[in-house]
Design a protein around this motif. Structure first.
Motif, mmCIF file in Angstrom:
data_model
loop_
_atom_site.group_PDB
_atom_site.id
_atom_site.type_symbol
_atom_site.label_atom_id
_atom_site.label_comp_id
_atom_site.label_asym_id
_atom_site.label_seq_id
_atom_site.Cartn_x
_atom_site.Cartn_y
_atom_site.Cartn_z
ATOM 1 N N GLU A 41 -34.902 26.314 -73.810
ATOM 2 C CA GLU A 41 -34.159 25.101 -73.437
ATOM 3 C C GLU A 41 -32.661 25.268 -73.672
ATOM 4 O OE1 GLU A 41 -35.647 20.743 -73.481
ATOM 5 O OE2 GLU A 41 -36.179 21.584 -75.431
ATOM 6 N N PHE A 42 -31.882 24.541 -72.875
ATOM 7 C CA PHE A 42 -30.451 24.346 -73.155
ATOM 8 C C PHE A 42 -30.357 22.881 -73.574
ATOM 9 C CE2 PHE A 42 -26.349 26.589 -72.002
ATOM 10 C CZ PHE A 42 -25.569 25.795 -72.814
ATOM 11 N N PHE A 43 -30.253 22.631 -74.877
ATOM 12 C CA PHE A 43 -30.419 21.298 -75.451
ATOM 13 C C PHE A 43 -29.093 20.789 -75.993
ATOM 14 C CE2 PHE A 43 -31.598 18.168 -78.618
ATOM 15 C CZ PHE A 43 -32.740 17.558 -78.100
ATOM 16 N N GLY A 44 -28.773 19.533 -75.682
ATOM 17 C CA GLY A 44 -27.530 18.932 -76.160
ATOM 18 C C GLY A 44 -27.774 17.956 -77.291
ATOM 19 N N ASN A 190 -29.129 32.209 -71.726
ATOM 20 C CA ASN A 190 -30.169 31.194 -71.602
ATOM 21 C C ASN A 190 -31.158 31.554 -70.489
ATOM 22 O OD1 ASN A 190 -30.620 28.104 -70.127
ATOM 23 N ND2 ASN A 190 -31.301 28.424 -72.214
ATOM 24 N N LEU A 197 -28.662 25.359 -78.488
ATOM 25 C CA LEU A 197 -28.411 24.008 -79.002
ATOM 26 C C LEU A 197 -26.908 23.798 -79.024
ATOM 27 C CD1 LEU A 197 -29.028 21.322 -80.430
ATOM 28 C CD2 LEU A 197 -29.217 22.591 -82.575
ATOM 29 N N ALA A 206 -21.916 18.864 -71.389
ATOM 30 C CA ALA A 206 -23.323 18.592 -71.693
ATOM 31 C C ALA A 206 -24.089 18.205 -70.438
ATOM 32 C CB ALA A 206 -23.420 17.487 -72.742
ATOM 33 N N CYS A 210 -26.899 21.009 -70.052
ATOM 34 C CA CYS A 210 -28.089 20.720 -70.866
ATOM 35 C C CYS A 210 -29.231 20.151 -70.041
ATOM 36 C CB CYS A 210 -27.732 19.748 -71.994
ATOM 37 S SG CYS A 210 -26.487 20.399 -73.125
ATOM 38 N N ASN A 211 -30.419 20.714 -70.235
ATOM 39 C CA ASN A 211 -31.624 20.189 -69.587
ATOM 40 C C ASN A 211 -32.075 18.892 -70.241
ATOM 41 O OD1 ASN A 211 -32.321 23.515 -70.053
ATOM 42 N ND2 ASN A 211 -32.019 22.758 -67.976
ATOM 43 N N ILE A 213 -31.291 16.063 -73.793
ATOM 44 C CA ILE A 213 -30.232 15.621 -74.704
ATOM 45 C C ILE A 213 -30.800 14.648 -75.722
ATOM 46 C CG2 ILE A 213 -28.171 14.133 -74.820
ATOM 47 C CD1 ILE A 213 -27.255 15.428 -72.195
ATOM 48 N N THR A 227 -31.691 15.067 -69.180
ATOM 49 C CA THR A 227 -30.375 14.597 -68.757
ATOM 50 C C THR A 227 -30.476 13.747 -67.497
ATOM 51 O OG1 THR A 227 -29.444 16.652 -69.654
ATOM 52 C CG2 THR A 227 -28.028 15.343 -68.218
#
Length: 315
Positions: A41-44, A190, A197, A206, A210-211, A213, A227
């Motif tokens: 994940e690309f998490f915000g 990624n 994170l 973001a 980000c996928n 949040i 998101t």
């Protein structure tokens, strides 16, 4: 298995002697924070200053102990299996921290040694090239600009090829070139499987990266969703215009004002017409009127201005 798991994490800082004398119980920085970050994940992680973001990251890094709750990285508890958890993490801190006695390459070799990695020059060379540091490899850390020092911090965090990359305000105060270079490289990592994170006050970053949040407010999770779903929860349109006049209170309390630029939420054409009518009646001249779709900043402002009860949005 989740890449990172926060389970009922709370953190209270004890009061000083003077605070205890006045019955102050201390500062509750985090309150029952729970969410998982999945592998890849690309998490915000977003929130205003003082929301608890850095405290949460400090607990993740093992630099601070939670008052209650547990944090794990790929199944390793950050307190009971610190070394195993730490090997999975690459953390870019907010502060510019560096050793003034080494050049850039020596700094990265030394960081590799902390993780028991010898003969790491091929990956170090790739990091230097990818982050625009190749021509600074032999420069002493003291000679670098602030932006270049931040690039070295990113390289240090990635030098042991961590599975989880934590970026705590990585682009604060840096130029556009570094932002673009950093995001291109991190997005590549990624895509190759690294979990990211990100905490940032640049909400457009973001929204673009980000996928999913999580938003914190006063130490509590007030939103947690993809998101795209968060954007759907915002007003469908925003009326944007410029003016030199002061808005009447009834409009100003709903507006986002940046210098001459005013932005007001509007669900539909009828609301737009009503807003413009109210502006004319108040004698507020406007120019460069346009409509736009709501963005993540609109969602953020709505949530931070709303009630303190956590909003549990579907994962």
């Amino acid at each position: 298995m989740a890449a990172v798991s926060f389970q009922s994490v709370s953190k209270t800082y004890p009061p000083s002697r003077a605070q205890r004398a006045h019955g102050n119980p201390g500062l509750r920085a985090l309150e029952d924070v729970s969410f998982d970050i999945e592998e890849g994940e690309f998490f915000g992680l977003l929130g205003p200053n003082g929301a608890g973001k850095t405290t949460l990251i400090s607990i993740l890094a093992g630099l601070s102990r939670p008052t209650s709750g547990h944090v794990s990285v790929h199944g390793f508890d950050v307190q009971t299996h610190f070394a195993d958890a730490r090997r999975q993490l690459g953390i870019v801190p907010q502060e510019l921290v560096f050793d003034p006695f080494f050049n850039v390459r020596e700094t990265l070799r030394l960081q590799s040694g902390y993780f028991g990695i010898a003969r790491n020059d091929d990956w170090i060379d790739e990091l230097l090239a990818s982050l625009g540091l190749a021509d600074k490899a032999d420069a002493n850390m003291r000679q670098l600009s602030g932006g270049m020092k931040r690039r070295v911090l990113v390289a240090q965090a990635l030098v042991h090829k961590p599975q989880v990359i934590v970026l705590d305000e990585p682009t604060a105060g840096v130029d556009v070139e570094l932002r673009q270079t950093l995001w291109q490289f991190v997005a590549r990592l990624n895509r190759e499987g690294s979990t990211v994170l990100l905490t940032t006050h640049y909400l457009e970053e973001a929204e673009a990266l980000c996928n999913r949040i999580a938003m914190l407010k006063r130490g509590r999770v007030v939103a947690l969703d993809r998101t795209s779903e968060l954007l759907k929860s915002a007003a469908s349109n925003v009326l944007r215009f410029k003016t030199d006049a002061e808005l009447p209170w009834e409009l100003a309390r709903h507006a986002r004002i940046t210098g001459r630029i005013v932005q007001l939420p509007a669900q539909n054409a009828l609301e737009v017409e009503q807003l413009l009518s109210n502006l004319r009646q108040a004698g507020v001249p406007v120019e460069d009127v346009e409509m736009r779709k709501a963005d993540l900043e609109d969602v953020f402002i709505d949530l931070m201005a709303g009630e303190q009860t956590p909003l549990e949005v579907a994962r």
